[in-house]
Design a protein around this motif. Structure first.
Motif, PDB file in Angstrom:
ATOM      1  N   GLY A  14       0.794  -1.217   0.000  1.00 32.21           N
ATOM      2  CA  GLY A  14       0.000   0.000   0.000  1.00 32.21           C
ATOM      3  C   GLY A  14       0.827   1.268   0.000  1.00 32.21           C
ATOM      4  N   GLY A  15       2.122   1.123   0.232  1.00 26.75           N
ATOM      5  CA  GLY A  15       3.008   2.272   0.277  1.00 26.75           C
ATOM      6  C   GLY A  15       3.469   2.726  -1.104  1.00 26.75           C
ATOM      7  N   SER A  16       4.363   3.698  -1.095  1.00 24.69           N
ATOM      8  CA  SER A  16       4.848   4.291  -2.343  1.00 24.69           C
ATOM      9  C   SER A  16       6.370   4.387  -2.334  1.00 24.69           C
ATOM     10  CB  SER A  16       4.268   5.698  -2.527  1.00 24.69           C
ATOM     11  OG  SER A  16       2.870   5.674  -2.611  1.00 24.69           O
ATOM     12  N   LEU A  17       6.929   4.396  -3.522  1.00 26.71           N
ATOM     13  CA  LEU A  17       8.352   4.637  -3.709  1.00 26.71           C
ATOM     14  C   LEU A  17       8.543   5.439  -4.990  1.00 26.71           C
ATOM     15  CD1 LEU A  17      10.135   1.212  -2.944  1.00 26.71           C
ATOM     16  CD2 LEU A  17      10.377   3.346  -1.645  1.00 26.71           C
ATOM     17  N   ARG A  18       9.586   6.233  -5.012  1.00 26.63           N
ATOM     18  CA  ARG A  18       9.942   6.941  -6.231  1.00 26.63           C
ATOM     19  C   ARG A  18      11.352   6.529  -6.627  1.00 26.63           C
ATOM     20  NH1 ARG A  18      11.588  13.188  -7.343  1.00 26.63           N
ATOM     21  NH2 ARG A  18      10.563  13.478  -9.362  1.00 26.63           N
ATOM     22  N   LEU A  19      11.452   5.848  -7.739  1.00 23.78           N
ATOM     23  CA  LEU A  19      12.744   5.454  -8.254  1.00 23.78           C
ATOM     24  C   LEU A  19      13.277   6.547  -9.176  1.00 23.78           C
ATOM     25  CD1 LEU A  19      12.068   1.715  -9.184  1.00 23.78           C
ATOM     26  CD2 LEU A  19      12.649   2.713  -6.961  1.00 23.78           C
ATOM     27  N   SER A  20      14.586   6.707  -9.141  1.00 22.53           N
ATOM     28  CA  SER A  20      15.245   7.666 -10.019  1.00 22.53           C
ATOM     29  C   SER A  20      16.358   6.959 -10.774  1.00 22.53           C
ATOM     30  CB  SER A  20      15.836   8.822  -9.214  1.00 22.53           C
ATOM     31  OG  SER A  20      14.842   9.509  -8.492  1.00 22.53           O
ATOM     32  N   CYS A  21      16.655   7.473 -11.950  1.00 23.37           N
ATOM     33  CA  CYS A  21      17.747   6.932 -12.745  1.00 23.37           C
ATOM     34  C   CYS A  21      18.475   8.111 -13.371  1.00 23.37           C
ATOM     35  CB  CYS A  21      17.214   5.993 -13.816  1.00 23.37           C
ATOM     36  SG  CYS A  21      18.471   5.377 -14.962  1.00 23.37           S
ATOM     37  N   ALA A  22      19.686   8.326 -12.911  1.00 26.94           N
ATOM     38  CA  ALA A  22      20.482   9.444 -13.396  1.00 26.94           C
ATOM     39  C   ALA A  22      21.489   8.947 -14.430  1.00 26.94           C
ATOM     40  CB  ALA A  22      21.207  10.108 -12.233  1.00 26.94           C
TER      41      ALA A  22
END
Length: 122
Positions: A14-22
């Motif tokens: 139910g939670g959230s995550l924000r993935l990043s790719c630099a």
């Protein structure tokens, strides 16, 4: 040329995550970028892709409505916002870049990041 994925972690269902790719080494502003994932014992599967301009996005059915892919070409970075996470989302998430246009096929991408682990607990 390097893609660095980060932002994974352990989250409850139910939670959230924000993935990043630099991206570094050259500009990727003319490349389509995407996210794939690979769970233990399974093959790598498409998650989401975005065109070089950001005007077109594509999603796998299992994340559609729960995830948003976006990019900031001034920062050479692509993002994957994942909401309403479920245990089945547990996998290593990889970002990729390629000049052949946004695609769900791994062969369309020339550059891959090292992956970031996402673990969703029930």
């Amino acid at each position: 040329v390097q893609l660095q994925a980060y932002g994974g972690g352990l989250v409850q269902a139910g939670g959230s995550l924000r993935l990043s790719c630099a991206a570094s080494g050259r500009t990727f502003s003319r490349d389509a970028m995407s996210w794939f994932r690979q769970a233990p014992g399974k093959g790598r599967e498409f998650v989401a892709a975005i065109s070089w301009s950001g005007s077109s996005t594509y999603y796998a059915h299992f994340v559609k409505g729960r995830s948003t892919i976006s990019r900031d070409n001034t920062k050479n970075t692509v993002y994957l916002q994942m909401n309403s996470l479920i245990p089945e989302d547990t996998a290593v998430y990889y970002c990729a870049a390629g000049a052949r246009g946004a695609s769900a096929y791994t062969g369309s991408y020339d550059y891959w990041g090292q992956g970031t682990q996402v673990t969703v607990s029930s």
